[in-house]
Each structure stands twice: as C-alpha cells, then as structure tokens.
Design a protein around this motif. Structure first.
Motif, PDB file in Angstrom:
ATOM      1  N   HIS A 431      -3.224 -10.860   3.741  1.00  0.00           N
ATOM      2  CA  HIS A 431      -1.786 -10.606   3.699  1.00  0.00           C
ATOM      3  C   HIS A 431      -1.059 -11.705   2.924  1.00  0.00           C
ATOM      4  N   GLU A 503       1.379  -4.801   7.890  1.00  0.00           N
ATOM      5  CA  GLU A 503       1.870  -3.849   6.892  1.00  0.00           C
ATOM      6  C   GLU A 503       3.368  -3.609   7.032  1.00  0.00           C
ATOM      7  N   GLN A 507       6.794  -5.149   4.469  1.00  0.00           N
ATOM      8  CA  GLN A 507       7.857  -4.281   3.963  1.00  0.00           C
ATOM      9  C   GLN A 507       9.241  -4.728   4.424  1.00  0.00           C
ATOM     10  N   THR A 529       3.068 -13.271   5.854  1.00  0.00           N
ATOM     11  CA  THR A 529       3.419 -11.999   5.215  1.00  0.00           C
ATOM     12  C   THR A 529       4.663 -12.080   4.344  1.00  0.00           C
TER      13      THR A 529
END
Length: 625
Positions: A431, A503, A507, A529
């Motif tokens: 990541h 994930e 975003q 991240t």
C-alpha cells in the motif's frame, strides 16, 4: 494436569479443575469483585466459558484431554457462572453449573478438537489434534507457532533471531548455540568483569540482558485471540534489529549507559491485560542477579509494553511498587495523567480528579459516589436522580465516573518514556507503493530526488470504519459521539463504515484516527496509505511526538470540536491538502518497522532513547512517588 492442549482459553475448553488452579494466580482475591482486572483473559468472560470434568474420576486424576466429540458420555460439560454474592464476601466467585457441550462444537477455523492420542505420535507434544468439520475430515496436527509438519516435527527457524546468527540451531523458538557463543540469537561471545561501572559519556551504548526462558520469552501463539494479531509485535521487531546493531549495542555491561530488559509482555498479558505483575517478575530477576539496576534504581533500564493501555497500571502503583516506575518504557499508548489537586498519601489522584469533574457535571452525583456500581448505572441512564445540567462535549453522550477516571490515569511520562508506532505486517508495504512514488529532480537541478504523494483519485473526503461500545471509557467517547452525530450521513464523499481496509483509505483524503480502550492502529495505517490522519486523541502523545513535525502531515481535532469535524476539513484548501500529502510522503517511513525497505521506526526509537538518556543525566526524570 496434562498439557496436551497448548493453553487454557475461550476457544479451547479445558478441564474445570485446570481453570480452578489457574484462578489461584490468574484472578486472585483482590480481583474477585472486578474480574476485568484479572491477569488472564478467561476470567473476563467467565459466563461464556465451557469446561468439563470426567465422570467418576477423583480430582487428582482429572486431565485435560478433550472429549471424543460432543456426545462422549464419559464427560460432563459445564459452563461458568459468576457468583456476585461470593465476590462481595471475598470468596471465589468463579463457579460452574452443568450444561451441554458448546454449540456449534467447533473451533473458529471449523475444526473439532480431539484427544491427542487420535493423532500420530501425539503431535510430538508440539500441537493439538483436530478434525475438520468440512470434507475430507482428515485428522491432523495443528502445530504450535514454533513448529510445522504433519506431526509438528519440524522447527520454524524464523522464530529465532537471524536463525541464531548462523552460530547455533533453532528449536522451539530458542537457540541452542555452538560452543563459544551464547545469549539471544547466539550473538554474544565475550564476558566482561570490572570493579567500576563507567558508562560511555557520549555515545549511546545499550546492553541487552539475556533473560532466561522461564522468566520472559516469546511464547508460541495459543488460543488467546489477541495474541494472534501481529499489530502488537513492535517489541519483536525492535529486539530483532537491536540484537544486530553493534553500533549501539555492547557486550560489555560496564560501559553501557542503557540496559534493555526484554519482557515480551504482550505474550503474557494479551492486548487488554496489565503488565505490572509480569514486569515485577522480570525486574525482580534483573535487580537481584545483576549489579546495574541498583546503580540508578533502574532508571537507565528500558522495558516495552505494546498492550492496549501500555503502562497505565504501573503508574497507578507508584506508591506501592516504586521500582515499577523507574525504567524507561516504550509504549504505544502515551496518555498523560491529569490530576489537578494532589490527593492524600495512598489515594488515587486520578479517581479523585474524576470525582470532582463528575460532581461538576452532575451536582447530584455525590449522593451515590460511595457506590461505584450505582453511580455507573445512574450515569448510563442519565437518571432523574442525578440530573445532567452540563454537557461535557457537544454531541458526545454522558460520561460515567469510571470513564472519567480512565482518561485521567497516568500512563506516560514524556520526559522519561517513548511513544512508538505499532507494527504492521509486510503485506502493508504494497500500500506504500500504491500511495507514494519516487521522483527524480528536474533536469539540471542539483540534489537528490524525493518521495511524493501519488496523484490518485481520492474520491472520498473522509474515511472511518470501526465500531463503538456503550462504555464511554472506550475511545474517550470519541467514537460514541462520532456515530451519534454522523452515522446517518448520506453524502457520497463520506466513507463511514462503508468498508474496512487499505483499499478504502487509498481512496480517501482524510482518515480519522481515534483511540480504542488504549492506542489505535489507524494512525499507522493512514501513514501507509497516504491518507491524512485526523487525530482525535485528547491528552495523548503520538508516536515520536518529539521527533516528527505532525503539523506537516496530520490534522488535530479535539473532542470540543468534533461536532464541527467536517466544517474544519472542508476549510482546508487544495493547496493546504497538497502540503499535508507531501508531508505524508516525507515522513511515512518513520512508522515502518521493516528496515529492508527503509523503515525508520527502529532508528527513531534509538534516537528517542538517546534523548531520554540525556534527560536522565540532566536529572529531568521525576520522582516515582
């Protein structure tokens, strides 16, 4: 008692007599009224605990091999009951009553526990015997963490430091060193004696004690659920790097200025246990067998506690056991104590300060303060007898007396202790690659390149995925207030409990990082991240707080402003967000424990320890009493 099952616990039922014996040390008389303070997890959830006895067999011949399935007529199943009356009379409250077997009769991985004789060679005493509930139903050994193979016959070398440095063999997580070598990982080859302790005056020199296995050691994973979570393994990562760092480490204790005591506390306490008892055992071993503790009363010794609330219980025992306060602590949970006026000798100043605030918020509460249970119940219900005349934080539900006490507990001394980040396993490194990239300097420009935040489409303004609990001590009320105010929000750019994992963070532009019962994992995850962490952690020092410029890569929001959270985030301009994201690119590796990819968590820990040593030499450590 048979040890054919690796550990007592919720997932692996034991003979009721084993629980009885464990209770003598796992939950002694002082904790009968508050089983959540017991040293062992099992007594926290006693009402959900199944155990068994063998019918017609005297106590001295009972053993813990499990039944051959739920219908084995030789066994009587029982379930725990907590006798409140017995607890009030200072009698053992952990009783049992007859029941059927636990249903479904399986472990979390859908296997059934079998008698050890059902497996070949009894798994060499290194595991337990199971049969899958799903086809093909083949009986197999489930090995302890230090072994593998069909019969657990093969040791796993990676559980020994650097496979014993090539100077020995790894067996059961313990090195058997070649002649001429000894110590953790077979890293030592010289012994030193001296008449005078003369610590190095300028360089940091760290001596690592060789603590024997029966005092403190990395244990194999067992059925205590928290111990299966790798996020608590920062101590293991730190020790593995320290053992090979001969620029800092010394074999000669007579020149050392810091002494590391490897306690491996998380293996003994689990994530929500308390380290005081284990620390006391290890510290007593060190101070009675080596001369160096008494030269500074232990203040130049270092211990690590990565459990949820770190060293809160140690500092509560300041007057009773001052030796527990002296060493430098490496912790994840760095809550500073807040007392206000001091209490009388032998009192609990955190509790007294909480009582004063409790009375200020609810003037009628003094009538029930003599009865903690009554006060807790009255607050939880917002009862008419107390009358809530003031709101502590807008939008956040009422606080109980115990929650006020817990957030005032002294858990960290900033001049003495070090706040370190939690460990994330190697799968999180992918990541980092997704969130950041290396860019070369412009053509013709001097100097090296730098990391930058990848221009990903981060369609969510905000992300938080998590749960809450009615107990306001959990997260200091932040999660309770957050969900009370925002759980019904319908905005498309808000990822609130839409999904967990990296994930979603990849975003999102901002990720909330609150506490749990102690430290929270989301700050470290956000750094991995590229999501700007929104820290809502009042009175808590963050990891490497005195080394890192948090203002360059994070946002701080107090509970007073939680009701304005999204207004505050939306006021951040695109240019300011870009600066914060570049800060993430510049500083994220400070939260990584893996040195082979450039992780700096170990380096920062060493730098922080050197600063604490200077504080010690400058007499900045406060008194332990």
């Amino acid at each position: 008692m048979s040890t054919s099952i690796p550990a007592f616990g919720h997932f692996f039922p034991k003979n009721c007599l084993c629980h009885k014996q464990l209770g003598q040390v796992g939950c002694p008389r002082p904790f009968y009224k508050e089983p959540s303070n017991c040293y062992y997890y099992q007594f926290w959830s006693w009402r959900e605990t199944y155990c068994y006895t063998i019918k017609g067999v005297p106590d001295e011949r009972q053993f813990s091999d499990p039944p051959d399935g739920p219908g084995d007529s030789r066994y009587q199943w029982k379930i725990g009951i907590y006798n409140t009356t017995a607890a009030q009379l200072d009698r053992d409250p952990f009783e049992t009553q007859d029941s059927g077997p636990p249903m479904p009769y399986e472990l979390p991985d859908r296997t059934v526990l079998l008698p050890i004789d059902k497996c070949p060679n009894r798994c060499y005493g290194r595991g337990w015997c199971v049969r899958p509930n799903d086809p093909p139903h083949e009986t197999a050994c489930k090995c302890l963490g230090f072994f593998k193979g069909k019969m657990c016959e093969e040791p796993l070398n990676e559980h020994c430091y650097q496979n014993c440095s090539g100077r020995g063999t790894c067996s059961g997580g313990w090195c058997k060193c070649d002649p001429g070598y000894w110590g953790l990982g077979c890293t030592r080859s010289k012994a030193y004696t001296a008449d005078v302790w003369l610590p190095h005056p300028t360089k940091l020199k760290v001596y690592v004690y060789d603590i024997p296995e029966h005092i403190a050691f990395k244990k194999p994973w067992h059925d205590l659920p928290a111990l299966l979570d790798t996020m608590y393994l920062a101590e293991v990562a730190f020790m593995d790097q320290l053992l090979g760092d001969w620029g800092v480490r010394t074999e000669n204790p007579w020149e050392a200025n810091l002494f590391v005591v490897s306690t491996y506390t998380i293996y003994y306490t689990g994530n929500i246990g308390f380290p005081a008892k284990h620390f006391s055992t290890v510290f007593n071993y060190v101070r009675t067998r080596f001369p160096f503790w008494n030269m500074t009363a232990g203040r130049n010794h270092v211990a690590i506690a990565t459990n949820d609330r770190g060293c809160c219980d140690l500092y509560k025992l300041a007057r009773q056991q001052p030796e527990l306060q002296q060493p430098i602590k490496l912790v994840h949970f760095a809550q500073a104590g807040r007392f206000g006026r001091g209490g009388a000798s032998g009192s609990d100043p955190a509790y007294e300060a909480a009582v004063r605030e409790f009375q200020r918020l609810r003037p009628g509460a003094h009538s029930v303060l003599e009865d903690d249970e009554g006060a807790e119940g009255a607050v939880a219900g917002g009862g008419a007898d107390l009358g809530i005349d003031r709101v502590r934080f807008r939008g956040i539900p009422a606080y109980s007396l115990d929650s006020l006490r817990m957030e005032r507990e002294p858990c960290f001394r900033p001049e003495q202790d070090v706040a370190i980040p939690n460990y994330l396993e190697r799968s999180w490194l992918q990541h980092i690659k997704a969130a950041y990239e290396w860019v070369a300097p412009p053509e013709g420009a001097a100097g090296p390149g730098r990391m930058r935040h990848k221009p990903l489409e981060r369609k969510y303004l905000f992300h938080f995925h998590g749960f809450t609990k009615p107990d306001m001590a959990y997260s200091g009320g932040v999660r309770q207030g957050f969900f009370a105010m925002y759980s019904n929000i319908t905005r498309e750019d808000m990822a609130i409990n839409k999904g967990n994992g990296a994930e979603w963070m990849l975003q999102s532009r901002f990720c909330m990082a609150p506490l749990g019962y102690g430290w929270g994992i989301r700050l470290t995850q956000a750094m991995h991240t590229g999501c700007v962490p929104v820290l809502v952690q009042d009175h808590v020092y963050t990891a490497f707080w005195d080394l890192l410029p948090y203002e360059k890569f994070s946002v701080r929001v107090t509970r007073h402003n939680l009701h304005r959270l999204f207004d505050l985030l939306e006021a951040i301009t695109p240019e300011q967000l870009a600066d914060l994201q570049q800060g993430l690119a510049d500083y994220h590796m400070n939260f990584v424990w893996h040195p082979d990819v450039g992780g700096l968590a170990y380096n920062n820990t060493i730098t922080s320890l050197h600063r604490r040593l200077l504080n010690l030499w400058t007499a900045l450590f406060r008194s332990s009493t």
